[in-house]
Design a protein around this motif. Structure first.
Motif, PDB file in Angstrom:
ATOM      1  N   ALA A  98       0.827  -1.219   0.000  1.00  0.00           N
ATOM      2  CA  ALA A  98       0.000   0.000   0.000  1.00  0.00           C
ATOM      3  C   ALA A  98       0.854   1.259   0.000  1.00  0.00           C
ATOM      4  CB  ALA A  98      -0.922  -0.013   1.231  1.00  0.00           C
ATOM      5  N   GLU A  99       2.048   1.164   0.548  1.00  0.00           N
ATOM      6  CA  GLU A  99       2.903   2.351   0.674  1.00  0.00           C
ATOM      7  C   GLU A  99       3.779   2.590  -0.548  1.00  0.00           C
ATOM      8  OE1 GLU A  99       3.048  -0.271   2.769  1.00  0.00           O
ATOM      9  OE2 GLU A  99       1.718   0.484   4.351  1.00  0.00           O
ATOM     10  N   ALA A 100       3.821   1.658  -1.482  1.00  0.00           N
ATOM     11  CA  ALA A 100       4.750   1.767  -2.609  1.00  0.00           C
ATOM     12  C   ALA A 100       4.434   2.988  -3.464  1.00  0.00           C
ATOM     13  CB  ALA A 100       4.686   0.502  -3.456  1.00  0.00           C
ATOM     14  N   THR A 101       5.497   3.664  -3.915  1.00  0.00           N
ATOM     15  CA  THR A 101       5.346   4.833  -4.774  1.00  0.00           C
ATOM     16  C   THR A 101       5.947   4.557  -6.152  1.00  0.00           C
ATOM     17  OG1 THR A 101       7.427   5.771  -3.980  1.00  0.00           O
ATOM     18  CG2 THR A 101       5.422   6.401  -2.809  1.00  0.00           C
ATOM     19  N   LEU A 102       5.402   5.244  -7.151  1.00  0.00           N
ATOM     20  CA  LEU A 102       5.846   5.069  -8.529  1.00  0.00           C
ATOM     21  C   LEU A 102       7.156   5.809  -8.790  1.00  0.00           C
ATOM     22  CD1 LEU A 102       2.524   5.547 -10.525  1.00  0.00           C
ATOM     23  CD2 LEU A 102       3.955   3.492 -10.572  1.00  0.00           C
ATOM     24  N   ARG A 103       7.992   5.200  -9.605  1.00  0.00           N
ATOM     25  CA  ARG A 103       9.157   5.890 -10.121  1.00  0.00           C
ATOM     26  C   ARG A 103       8.730   6.588 -11.423  1.00  0.00           C
ATOM     27  NH1 ARG A 103      14.672   6.382  -9.991  1.00  0.00           N
ATOM     28  NH2 ARG A 103      15.736   6.125 -11.996  1.00  0.00           N
ATOM     29  N   ARG A 104       9.597   7.437 -11.941  1.00  0.00           N
ATOM     30  CA  ARG A 104       9.216   8.232 -13.116  1.00  0.00           C
ATOM     31  C   ARG A 104       8.962   7.395 -14.369  1.00  0.00           C
ATOM     32  NH1 ARG A 104      14.210   9.997 -11.382  1.00  0.00           N
ATOM     33  NH2 ARG A 104      16.046   9.245 -12.519  1.00  0.00           N
ATOM     34  N   ASP A 105       9.396   6.121 -14.367  1.00  0.00           N
ATOM     35  CA  ASP A 105       9.118   5.258 -15.519  1.00  0.00           C
ATOM     36  C   ASP A 105       7.747   4.595 -15.424  1.00  0.00           C
ATOM     37  OD1 ASP A 105       9.561   3.472 -13.474  1.00  0.00           O
ATOM     38  OD2 ASP A 105      11.177   2.373 -14.463  1.00  0.00           O
ATOM     39  N   GLY A 106       6.973   4.930 -14.364  1.00  0.00           N
ATOM     40  CA  GLY A 106       5.640   4.361 -14.202  1.00  0.00           C
ATOM     41  C   GLY A 106       5.637   2.981 -13.582  1.00  0.00           C
ATOM     42  N   LYS A 107       6.773   2.555 -13.016  1.00  0.00           N
ATOM     43  CA  LYS A 107       6.894   1.245 -12.388  1.00  0.00           C
ATOM     44  C   LYS A 107       7.181   1.422 -10.892  1.00  0.00           C
ATOM     45  CE  LYS A 107       6.988  -0.988 -16.436  1.00  0.00           C
ATOM     46  NZ  LYS A 107       5.982  -1.981 -16.867  1.00  0.00           N
ATOM     47  N   TYR A 108       6.964   0.340 -10.161  1.00  0.00           N
ATOM     48  CA  TYR A 108       7.261   0.301  -8.736  1.00  0.00           C
ATOM     49  C   TYR A 108       8.570  -0.459  -8.527  1.00  0.00           C
ATOM     50  CZ  TYR A 108       2.382   1.728  -8.183  1.00  0.00           C
ATOM     51  OH  TYR A 108       1.189   2.398  -8.266  1.00  0.00           O
ATOM     52  N   HIS A 109       9.612   0.264  -8.186  1.00  0.00           N
ATOM     53  CA  HIS A 109      10.918  -0.356  -7.950  1.00  0.00           C
ATOM     54  C   HIS A 109      11.029  -0.642  -6.450  1.00  0.00           C
ATOM     55  CE1 HIS A 109      12.869   0.672 -11.920  1.00  0.00           C
ATOM     56  NE2 HIS A 109      11.724   1.356 -11.977  1.00  0.00           N
ATOM     57  N   VAL A 110      11.293  -1.894  -6.115  1.00  0.00           N
ATOM     58  CA  VAL A 110      11.268  -2.299  -4.705  1.00  0.00           C
ATOM     59  C   VAL A 110      12.567  -3.014  -4.338  1.00  0.00           C
ATOM     60  CG1 VAL A 110      10.108  -3.687  -2.959  1.00  0.00           C
ATOM     61  CG2 VAL A 110       8.762  -2.477  -4.700  1.00  0.00           C
ATOM     62  N   PHE A 111      13.201  -2.523  -3.271  1.00  0.00           N
ATOM     63  CA  PHE A 111      14.394  -3.148  -2.706  1.00  0.00           C
ATOM     64  C   PHE A 111      13.993  -3.784  -1.387  1.00  0.00           C
ATOM     65  CE2 PHE A 111      18.139  -2.867   0.127  1.00  0.00           C
ATOM     66  CZ  PHE A 111      19.071  -3.582  -0.622  1.00  0.00           C
ATOM     67  N   ASN A 112      14.234  -5.091  -1.254  1.00  0.00           N
ATOM     68  CA  ASN A 112      13.881  -5.824  -0.036  1.00  0.00           C
ATOM     69  C   ASN A 112      15.164  -6.124   0.737  1.00  0.00           C
ATOM     70  OD1 ASN A 112      12.947  -7.548   1.972  1.00  0.00           O
ATOM     71  ND2 ASN A 112      11.626  -8.728   0.593  1.00  0.00           N
ATOM     72  N   ASP A 113      15.329  -5.486   1.882  1.00  0.00           N
ATOM     73  CA  ASP A 113      16.593  -5.647   2.612  1.00  0.00           C
ATOM     74  C   ASP A 113      16.644  -6.893   3.494  1.00  0.00           C
ATOM     75  OD1 ASP A 113      15.107  -4.989   4.875  1.00  0.00           O
ATOM     76  OD2 ASP A 113      16.099  -3.068   5.225  1.00  0.00           O
ATOM     77  N   ARG A 114      15.744  -7.857   3.193  1.00  0.00           N
ATOM     78  CA  ARG A 114      15.779  -9.136   3.913  1.00  0.00           C
ATOM     79  C   ARG A 114      16.127 -10.316   2.999  1.00  0.00           C
ATOM     80  NH1 ARG A 114      15.662  -8.784   9.312  1.00  0.00           N
ATOM     81  NH2 ARG A 114      14.370 -10.634   9.540  1.00  0.00           N
ATOM     82  N   ILE A 115      16.259 -10.043   1.687  1.00  0.00           N
ATOM     83  CA  ILE A 115      16.504 -11.113   0.719  1.00  0.00           C
ATOM     84  C   ILE A 115      17.712 -10.733  -0.132  1.00  0.00           C
ATOM     85  CG2 ILE A 115      15.554 -12.397  -1.250  1.00  0.00           C
ATOM     86  CD1 ILE A 115      12.787 -11.937  -0.112  1.00  0.00           C
ATOM     87  N   PRO A 116      18.622 -11.673  -0.391  1.00  0.00           N
ATOM     88  CA  PRO A 116      19.768 -11.347  -1.254  1.00  0.00           C
ATOM     89  C   PRO A 116      19.327 -11.027  -2.680  1.00  0.00           C
ATOM     90  CG  PRO A 116      20.130 -13.412  -0.058  1.00  0.00           C
ATOM     91  CD  PRO A 116      18.684 -13.066   0.114  1.00  0.00           C
ATOM     92  N   MET A 117      19.943 -10.041  -3.293  1.00  0.00           N
ATOM     93  CA  MET A 117      19.781  -9.837  -4.728  1.00  0.00           C
ATOM     94  C   MET A 117      20.572 -10.917  -5.460  1.00  0.00           C
ATOM     95  SD  MET A 117      20.046  -5.700  -5.324  1.00  0.00           S
ATOM     96  CE  MET A 117      21.531  -5.453  -4.346  1.00  0.00           C
ATOM     97  N   ASN A 118      20.122 -11.243  -6.684  1.00  0.00           N
ATOM     98  CA  ASN A 118      20.975 -12.092  -7.511  1.00  0.00           C
ATOM     99  C   ASN A 118      21.876 -11.198  -8.354  1.00  0.00           C
ATOM    100  OD1 ASN A 118      19.464 -11.234  -9.716  1.00  0.00           O
ATOM    101  ND2 ASN A 118      18.643 -13.265 -10.216  1.00  0.00           N
ATOM    102  N   TRP A 119      22.740 -11.798  -9.155  1.00  0.00           N
ATOM    103  CA  TRP A 119      23.727 -11.020  -9.903  1.00  0.00           C
ATOM    104  C   TRP A 119      23.059 -10.006 -10.830  1.00  0.00           C
ATOM    105  CZ3 TRP A 119      27.736 -15.251 -11.740  1.00  0.00           C
ATOM    106  CH2 TRP A 119      28.293 -15.859 -10.612  1.00  0.00           C
ATOM    107  N   GLU A 120      22.018 -10.430 -11.519  1.00  0.00           N
ATOM    108  CA  GLU A 120      21.351  -9.546 -12.479  1.00  0.00           C
ATOM    109  C   GLU A 120      20.683  -8.374 -11.771  1.00  0.00           C
ATOM    110  OE1 GLU A 120      17.877  -9.699 -15.959  1.00  0.00           O
ATOM    111  OE2 GLU A 120      18.440 -11.531 -14.880  1.00  0.00           O
ATOM    112  N   GLN A 152      23.708 -13.065  -4.003  1.00  0.00           N
ATOM    113  CA  GLN A 152      23.811 -14.521  -4.095  1.00  0.00           C
ATOM    114  C   GLN A 152      23.384 -14.954  -5.496  1.00  0.00           C
ATOM    115  OE1 GLN A 152      20.593 -16.249  -1.901  1.00  0.00           O
ATOM    116  NE2 GLN A 152      21.564 -18.232  -1.593  1.00  0.00           N
ATOM    117  N   TRP A 153      23.973 -16.028  -6.012  1.00  0.00           N
ATOM    118  CA  TRP A 153      23.492 -16.551  -7.285  1.00  0.00           C
ATOM    119  C   TRP A 153      22.126 -17.182  -7.052  1.00  0.00           C
ATOM    120  CZ3 TRP A 153      21.536 -20.630  -9.882  1.00  0.00           C
ATOM    121  CH2 TRP A 153      21.544 -20.519 -11.284  1.00  0.00           C
ATOM    122  N   ARG A 154      21.109 -16.724  -7.792  1.00  0.00           N
ATOM    123  CA  ARG A 154      19.731 -17.215  -7.644  1.00  0.00           C
ATOM    124  C   ARG A 154      19.066 -17.253  -9.011  1.00  0.00           C
ATOM    125  NH1 ARG A 154      17.533 -16.134  -2.268  1.00  0.00           N
ATOM    126  NH2 ARG A 154      15.490 -15.692  -3.142  1.00  0.00           N
TER     127      ARG A 154
END
Length: 600
Positions: free
Chosen positions: A211-233, A429-431
């Protein structure tokens, strides 16, 4: 709220002349007591609590033993060898893991095993090696006669803390760029209020996942989750979004990491491996950074058997396992494992290292073959002029991999003062993911590599030249007190540092904010994302600087790598063909360390 007073004039308290230091308030000892000298590094973080622990011990042993605590400047570890080889040595001293094997193989350290009881090693009392993190304890077990380390070997040091590695990120920067930050455990993704949240460290949504997510200027919701590792990409994509090199006088980079470990270890790679066949059959380490054998993840609950070894579900094959597969691909059982993807193919060590080199290479410039630079990280040349920590605190790098101690000692006393928000997240992490954005499942097993990173640790040791077994026993008795659960609890509460005992997890999670001093300003520091810190203690392992007794095997080619290769003037193929790289195995031939213990 806890309050630790900064010792701003530490130089007045610690004086060093030819490596003989004057105690920091230690006094002259007690009449009739046996005086033992205790050296550790001393700084504004630990001096006060170290002195208190020592004072409490002295009060309890008045008239029999007196510990003279002598705090040392941070650089003393680099020159400790001359002290250990001299005629006058401290009875107890702190040694960094980078130097540990070198001193051990020079026979400068006491084997502590005879001075410890069975209860100390296997029991669960106030001092308990069994209740410490195994990845710490086993770093300081080493048989100098065989060169082998790890579980079951003689105990030459007692763990004295560790600085885990994490992904630090600039929350204020993320907010400016409309990167939504959430904290949702992977097990909670797709459930309840998080029904729309995907199990990613970074993900771009068409519709709002919260509910709190805000739009970026490209019209998408970019979300960073600081509880899960990102993969390389994801790491590269987010870093590219945050990188802005348009102002050459003040470039902004998305990411920085000087260690390749999280890439290579995640897929079962390493820079040094062991061969029983080399060195005339005596065996030796060899340089394996360019190994092209694919990595493999074991899927399916029954695991796989390769020759005489069995690997369990979720294991990532080590060097021996990868090369067994490579050499036996046509065998019926191995072929069946590959066909059914019970052995799921991962990138090779060479692939992982190439990916790492692409991070700091100029965008579009060749790294190797068809692999080109991403241009999302400062090059080693520019980094050497500024330093990684300053890049982050000056808000020139949005995400930084660094060790825990900079969070407590630097970020909190620079960024907090100016109101810059920052946090920590898991190392990448590789995922692998399916088309729906969920973790790919093969034979019932999530297709993810290892969570991997290093921690930098130190131990307490007793020099071999301590005059008698009686003094050595008294020294070990003090170490047991200093590294016991009660003293470590007090140390953790006072400093905010990560615990060495697995039994301290709940008290660590309950740590209150600490007031620390930054010049004339008091700053409140609170450890963020404590669960992630604790999880890293379980899998963070020694860095390659501790595999063997010194870094001579690295120094001849490291400058080539960190200048010519990573600055774009040499491809990786050319690097691995360089005569200095090819000479590495010859250098490794003379090392005493055998079959490294890594805990991985």
């Amino acid at each position: 709220m806890k309050r630790i007073k900064g010792i701003l004039a530490l130089g007045l308290c610690v004086t060093m002349l030819l490596f003989v230091a004057v105690g920091c308030g230690g006094g002259g000892g007690e009449k009739g007591a046996i005086k033992l000298t205790f050296w550790t590094t001393a700084d504004v973080v630990n001096s006060e609590i170290n002195q208190k622990i020592v004072d409490d011990y002295n009060a309890a042993h008045k008239g029999s033993v007196y510990i003279d605590y002598i705090g040392q400047s941070a650089g003393y570890a680099d020159n400790l060898a001359s002290t250990l080889q001299g005629s006058r040595v401290p009875d107890i001293l702190q040694i960094g893991e980078k130097y540990f094997k070198g001193y051990a193989f020079q026979n400068l350290l006491t084997d502590l095993t005879p001075f410890l009881t069975e209860e100390d090693i296997t029991g669960h009392g106030d001092f308990s090696l069994a209740d410490m993190y195994p990845t710490l304890v086993n770093r300081y077990r080493l048989d100098i006669s065989t060169g082998a380390g790890g579980p079951g070997k003689p105990i030459l040091g007692i763990p004295d803390g560790a600085a885990t590695t994490h992904l630090f990120y600039n929350k204020s920067w993320f907010k400016r760029e409309n990167i939504n930050v959430i904290s949702v455990d992977e097990s909670d993704c797709g459930k309840g209020a998080n029904a729309s949240v995907k199990p990613h460290g970074y993900y771009v949504y068409d519709t709002a996942p919260t509910a709190e997510a805000t739009l970026r200027r490209d019209g998408k919701y970019h979300v960073f989750n600081d509880r899960i590792p990102m993969n390389w990409e994801e790491l590269v994509t987010l870093s590219e979004l945050l990188t802005d090199l348009s102002d050459k006088s003040n470039p902004k980079y998305g990411f920085m990491n000087e260690w390749w470990f999280s890439h290579g270890w995640s897929v079962g790679g390493d820079c040094l491996e062991w061969s029983d066949e080399m060195n005339g059959g005596e065996g030796q380490f060899f340089f394996a950074l360019g190994d092209t054998a694919p990595g493999y993840l074991v899927t399916g609950s029954e695991g796989v058997t390769l020759g005489t070894r069995t690997y369990a579900e979720g294991d990532v094959l080590d060097y021996e396992g990868k090369h067994y597969v490579l050499e036996h691909k046509k065998d019926a059982d191995v072929a069946a494992y590959l066909q059914s993807e019970k052995l799921y193919e991962l990138p090779s060590t060479r692939d992982a290292f190439t990916e790492f080199c692409q991070l700091s290479q100029v965008k579009g410039k060749t790294v190797d073959g068809d692999k080109v630079g991403y241009g999302i990280s400062p090059s080693p040349t520019t980094l050497s002029k500024t330093g990684k920590t300053k890049y982050f605190t000056a808000q020139s790098v949005a995400m930084l991999v660094d060790e825990y101690n900079v969070m407590r000692n630097t970020f909190s006393t620079t960024m907090n003062v100016t109101g810059v928000e920052w946090g920590i997240a898991p190392l990448y992490q590789w995922r692998a993911y399916d088309d729906k954005g969920d973790v790919l499942i093969k034979n019932g097993t999530p297709v993810v590599g290892k969570e991997a990173g290093h921690s930098l640790s130190q131990c307490l040791a007793v020099p071999k030249k301590v005059k008698s077994d009686k003094r050595k026993q008294l020294a070990v008795d003090f170490i047991k007190y200093y590294e016991g659960k009660a003293a470590r609890e007090a140390y953790m509460q006072a400093t905010g540092y990560v615990p060495i005992y697995t039994t301290h997890t709940e008290s660590y999670k309950a740590l209150l904010p600490i007031i620390i001093q930054s010049g004339k300003t008091e700053v409140e520091f609170s450890v963020p994302n404590k669960d992630i810190v604790l999880q890293s203690m379980a899998f963070n392992t020694p860095g390659d600087w501790s595999y063997v007794e010194n870094g001579n095997w690295i120094k001849d080619w490291s400058n080539i790598l960190n200048s010519s290769v990573r600055d774009g003037n040499m491809t990786l193929t050319q690097f691995f063909q360089d005569k200095k790289v090819l000479a590495t195995d010859t250098i490794l031939k003379d090392y005493k360390a055998k079959e490294k213990y890594t805990g991985r």
